[in-house]
Design a protein around this motif. Structure first.
Motif, PDB file in Angstrom:
ATOM      1  N   ASN A 222       0.804  -1.235   0.000  1.00 38.44           N
ATOM      2  CA  ASN A 222       0.000   0.000   0.000  1.00 38.44           C
ATOM      3  C   ASN A 222       0.841   1.291   0.000  1.00 38.44           C
ATOM      4  N   HIS A 223       2.185   1.164   0.074  1.00 38.79           N
ATOM      5  CA  HIS A 223       2.998   2.391   0.064  1.00 38.79           C
ATOM      6  C   HIS A 223       4.454   2.087  -0.274  1.00 38.79           C
ATOM      7  N   ASP A 224       5.062   2.999  -1.063  1.00 39.92           N
ATOM      8  CA  ASP A 224       6.479   2.871  -1.389  1.00 39.92           C
ATOM      9  C   ASP A 224       7.224   3.999  -0.663  1.00 39.92           C
ATOM     10  N   PRO A 225       8.075   3.673   0.334  1.00 42.44           N
ATOM     11  CA  PRO A 225       8.729   4.730   1.132  1.00 42.44           C
ATOM     12  C   PRO A 225       9.722   5.597   0.355  1.00 42.44           C
ATOM     13  N   SER A 226       9.986   5.275  -0.913  1.00 37.46           N
ATOM     14  CA  SER A 226      10.858   6.173  -1.690  1.00 37.46           C
ATOM     15  C   SER A 226      10.004   7.181  -2.482  1.00 37.46           C
ATOM     16  N   ASP A 227       8.686   7.066  -2.365  1.00 40.10           N
ATOM     17  CA  ASP A 227       7.769   7.938  -3.112  1.00 40.10           C
ATOM     18  C   ASP A 227       7.442   9.193  -2.274  1.00 40.10           C
ATOM     19  N   TYR A 228       8.107  10.292  -2.617  1.00 40.56           N
ATOM     20  CA  TYR A 228       7.990  11.525  -1.827  1.00 40.56           C
ATOM     21  C   TYR A 228       6.557  12.070  -1.840  1.00 40.56           C
ATOM     22  N   SER A 229       5.935  12.154  -3.001  1.00 48.92           N
ATOM     23  CA  SER A 229       4.565  12.689  -3.071  1.00 48.92           C
ATOM     24  C   SER A 229       3.584  11.766  -2.347  1.00 48.92           C
ATOM     25  N   GLY A 230       3.806  10.446  -2.508  1.00 49.94           N
ATOM     26  CA  GLY A 230       2.942   9.472  -1.829  1.00 49.94           C
ATOM     27  C   GLY A 230       3.070   9.613  -0.315  1.00 49.94           C
ATOM     28  N   ALA A 231       4.295   9.917   0.154  1.00 50.69           N
ATOM     29  CA  ALA A 231       4.519  10.081   1.592  1.00 50.69           C
ATOM     30  C   ALA A 231       3.719  11.280   2.118  1.00 50.69           C
ATOM     31  N   PHE A 232       3.690  12.378   1.339  1.00 51.24           N
ATOM     32  CA  PHE A 232       2.901  13.558   1.724  1.00 51.24           C
ATOM     33  C   PHE A 232       1.424  13.200   1.854  1.00 51.24           C
ATOM     34  N   GLU A 233       0.958  12.439   0.883  1.00 48.39           N
ATOM     35  CA  GLU A 233      -0.459  12.024   0.911  1.00 48.39           C
ATOM     36  C   GLU A 233      -0.762  11.249   2.186  1.00 48.39           C
ATOM     37  N   LYS A 234       0.125  10.295   2.498  1.00 47.44           N
ATOM     38  CA  LYS A 234      -0.073   9.477   3.705  1.00 47.44           C
ATOM     39  C   LYS A 234       0.037  10.346   4.955  1.00 47.44           C
ATOM     40  N   ALA A 235       0.940  11.340   4.927  1.00 45.91           N
ATOM     41  CA  ALA A 235       1.127  12.205   6.102  1.00 45.91           C
ATOM     42  C   ALA A 235      -0.118  13.044   6.391  1.00 45.91           C
ATOM     43  N   ARG A 236      -0.937  13.258   5.348  1.00 48.82           N
ATOM     44  CA  ARG A 236      -2.142  14.089   5.531  1.00 48.82           C
ATOM     45  C   ARG A 236      -3.363  13.242   5.912  1.00 48.82           C
ATOM     46  N   GLU A 237      -3.168  11.913   5.963  1.00 50.06           N
ATOM     47  CA  GLU A 237      -4.287  11.018   6.270  1.00 50.06           C
ATOM     48  C   GLU A 237      -4.462  10.925   7.790  1.00 50.06           C
ATOM     49  N   TRP A 238      -5.536  11.443   8.297  1.00 47.82           N
ATOM     50  CA  TRP A 238      -5.796  11.429   9.755  1.00 47.82           C
ATOM     51  C   TRP A 238      -7.300  11.474   9.960  1.00 47.82           C
ATOM     52  N   GLY A 239      -7.856  10.431  10.514  1.00 47.29           N
ATOM     53  CA  GLY A 239      -9.306  10.391  10.717  1.00 47.29           C
ATOM     54  C   GLY A 239      -9.733   8.966  10.984  1.00 47.29           C
ATOM     55  N   ASP A 240     -10.557   8.437  10.085  1.00 52.76           N
ATOM     56  CA  ASP A 240     -11.030   7.062  10.288  1.00 52.76           C
ATOM     57  C   ASP A 240      -9.901   6.056  10.128  1.00 52.76           C
ATOM     58  N   ARG A 241      -8.921   6.437   9.305  1.00 51.43           N
ATOM     59  CA  ARG A 241      -7.753   5.569   9.107  1.00 51.43           C
ATOM     60  C   ARG A 241      -6.471   6.377   9.326  1.00 51.43           C
ATOM     61  N   ILE A 242      -5.554   5.785  10.089  1.00 50.15           N
ATOM     62  CA  ILE A 242      -4.295   6.483  10.391  1.00 50.15           C
ATOM     63  C   ILE A 242      -3.126   5.538  10.081  1.00 50.15           C
ATOM     64  N   PRO A 243      -2.270   5.926   9.098  1.00 50.44           N
ATOM     65  CA  PRO A 243      -1.159   5.035   8.751  1.00 50.44           C
ATOM     66  C   PRO A 243      -0.034   5.060   9.790  1.00 50.44           C
ATOM     67  N   ILE A 244       0.563   3.889  10.034  1.00 50.27           N
ATOM     68  CA  ILE A 244       1.796   3.818  10.840  1.00 50.27           C
ATOM     69  C   ILE A 244       2.839   3.053  10.032  1.00 50.27           C
ATOM     70  N   GLY A 245       4.097   3.428  10.223  1.00 54.24           N
ATOM     71  CA  GLY A 245       5.172   2.766   9.478  1.00 54.24           C
ATOM     72  C   GLY A 245       6.150   3.806   8.958  1.00 54.24           C
ATOM     73  N   ILE A 246       6.950   3.389   7.968  1.00 54.65           N
ATOM     74  CA  ILE A 246       7.925   4.314   7.374  1.00 54.65           C
ATOM     75  C   ILE A 246       7.252   5.025   6.202  1.00 54.65           C
ATOM     76  N   PHE A 247       7.081   6.333   6.337  1.00 46.28           N
ATOM     77  CA  PHE A 247       6.426   7.135   5.302  1.00 46.28           C
ATOM     78  C   PHE A 247       7.410   7.457   4.178  1.00 46.28           C
ATOM     79  N   TYR A 248       8.650   7.778   4.597  1.00 44.89           N
ATOM     80  CA  TYR A 248       9.631   8.203   3.590  1.00 44.89           C
ATOM     81  C   TYR A 248      11.030   7.887   4.090  1.00 44.89           C
ATOM     82  N   GLN A 249      11.883   7.411   3.160  1.00 36.70           N
ATOM     83  CA  GLN A 249      13.285   7.173   3.514  1.00 36.70           C
ATOM     84  C   GLN A 249      14.176   7.410   2.313  1.00 36.70           C
TER      85      GLN A 249
END
Ligand SMILES: Cc1ncc(C[n+]2csc(CCOP(=O)(O)OP(=O)(O)O)c2C)c(N)n1
Ligand code: SF4
Length: 285
Positions: A222-249
Motif C-alpha cells: 500500500n505504500h512505497d517509502p521512496s515515493d515523496y509525493s505518496g509520503a505527503f499524501e499518507k502524512a495528511r491522512e488522519w481520521g477514520d484511518r491512520i497510517p503507521i510505518g515508514i512514510f519516507y526514507q
C-alpha cells in the motif's frame, strides 16, 4: 550477548499506570537489544516533560536538559563523538512547541540521531493543556471551549524540510514500534519517529481503543517509502484511518559527513596540543 535486563534502570518510575510511555520504553529496550548495542554505546537526550523522563528508566548514558532543548545538546554530542548511537526522547509540546525551532534546524542539518516524539497530543506533566498536535476542537482543562488552533503536522513538516527518515509508530504496537526504532537507528542521518502515545490521565479522546480502531500498517503493497509525493499524501491522512510505518526514507550525507574536519575519527579521540591554541590566539590578538 546484550539482554533487556542490561538496560533496566533502578530509578523509581512514577508514570500513571497504563501510560503509553511504558510501551515506548519497552520498544526502545527491545530495539537496542535486537541491534545488539551495549549500554555504553548509547546516549539518550531529553528536555522536560513526562516523555523526557524516559532516559532515566534506561540504563545507559543520558543527558536531561531544558524544555525543548534536547536536540541542540544531542547535536553537540554527535559532533564531538559520532561513534555514539544517539536517541532523543521528546514530548509533542517539548519538541514541536518549545523546541520547534530546534526541530526544524536539526532536520536541515541532517544530524545522525533518532528522534522519538511521544505524541500524546497534550502537555502531560503540566496536567493537560493543549499541545501543538491537539486536534481542532479538543476540549482540555485549559481550553474548555475547545482548541481553536490548527494542529501541527510533524510528518508533513519534516517531509517539507527534506528529512531522510520519516515514520509514525503506536505505543500500543510494541513489536512494530521496535522495528521502526531499529530502522531509525540504522538510518544514516536524522530520523523522526512520531509515536501515537495515549495519555490515560489527560487525553480522553485519543485512547488506546481510538488508535487501535484506526491504525493500519504501511506495507510494500500500500505504500512505497521512496515515493515523496505518496509520503505527503499518507502524512495528511488522519481520521477514520491512520497510517503507521515508514512514510519516507532516502539516504544523503549527514552533518558530520559534510564537515571535512569531522569526517574522520571522532573529536573525543584526538589528541590536543595547547600550543596550537596559544599560537592561534597570538595570531588573532
Ligand atoms: C521554558 C519552559 N516553559 C514551560 C515549562 C513548563 N512545562 C514543563 S513540562 C511542560 C509540558 C510538557 O509537555 P510535553 O512536552 O508534551 O510532554 P509530556 O509531559 O506530555 O510527555 C511544560 C509546559 C518549562 N519547564 N520550561
Ligand atoms: S499524565 Fe499522561 S503522559 Fe504523564 S504519566 Fe500520566 S498518562 Fe503518562
Amino acid at each position: 550477548m546484550v539482554t533487556t535486563q542490561d538496560y533496566d534502570s533502578s530509578f523509581e518510575n512514577k508514570w500513571c499506570p497504563g501510560c503509553g510511555n511504558f510501551g515506548i520504553l519497552q520498544a526502545m529496550k527491545n530495539a537496542l537489544v535486537a541491534l545488539n548495542r551495549s549500554p555504553h554505546e548509547i546516549m539518550l537526550f531529553s528536555g522536560i516533560g513526562q516523555a523526557a523522563k524516559t532516559p532515566q528508566f534506561i540504563n545507559c548514558n543520558f543527558f536531561h536538559g531544558l524544555h525543548g532543548r534536547a536536540l541542540p545538546a544531542a547535536t553537540g554530542a554527535k559532533t564531538a563523538n559520532h561513534d555514539l548511537t544517539i536517541l532523543v526522547n521528546s514530548g509533542d509540546g517539548d519538541c514541536y512547541g518549545e523546541g520547534g525551532n530546534h526541530f526544524m534546524n536539526a532536520i536541515r542539518r541532517n544530524v545522525d540521531i533518532t528522534l522519538l516524539v511521544h505524541d500524546n497530543k497534550v502537555y502531560g506533566l503540566t496536567k493537560g493543556q493543549a499541545s501543538p498536535t491537539s486536534d481542532l476542537h479538543m476540549i482540555t482543562r485549559a481550553q474548555p471551549h475547545g482548541v481553536i488552533l490548527e494542529p501541527f503536522n510533524p510528518l508533513a513538516v519534516s517531509l517539507a524540510l527534506n528529512a531522510g527518515f520519516v515514520a509514525r509508530g503506536f505505543a500500543g504496537n510494541i513489536d512494530h514500534l521496535s522495528m521502526l526504532i531499529q530502522e531509525g537507528v540504522k538510518h544514516k542521518g536524522f530520523s523522526l519517529i512520531d509515536i501515537m502515545q495515549p495519555c490515560v490521565s489527560f487525553n480522553h479522546t485519543n485512547t488506546y481503543q481510538w488508535y487501535s480502531e484506526r491504525a493500519y500498517e504501511l506495507t510494500p503493497e500500500n505504500h512505497d517509502p521512496s515515493d515523496y509525493s505518496g509520503a505527503f499524501e499518507k502524512a495528511r491522512e488522519w481520521g477514520d484511518r491512520i497510517p503507521i510505518g515508514i512514510f519516507y526514507q532516502t539516504e544523503k550525507p549527514s552533518f558530520t559527513d559534510n564537515i571535512e574536519t569531522l569526517n574522520r575519527e571522532p573529536l573525543v579521540d584526538r589528541t590536543y596540543d595547547p600550543d596550537n591554541l596559544r599560537t592561534l590566539l597570538k595570531k588573532l590578538s
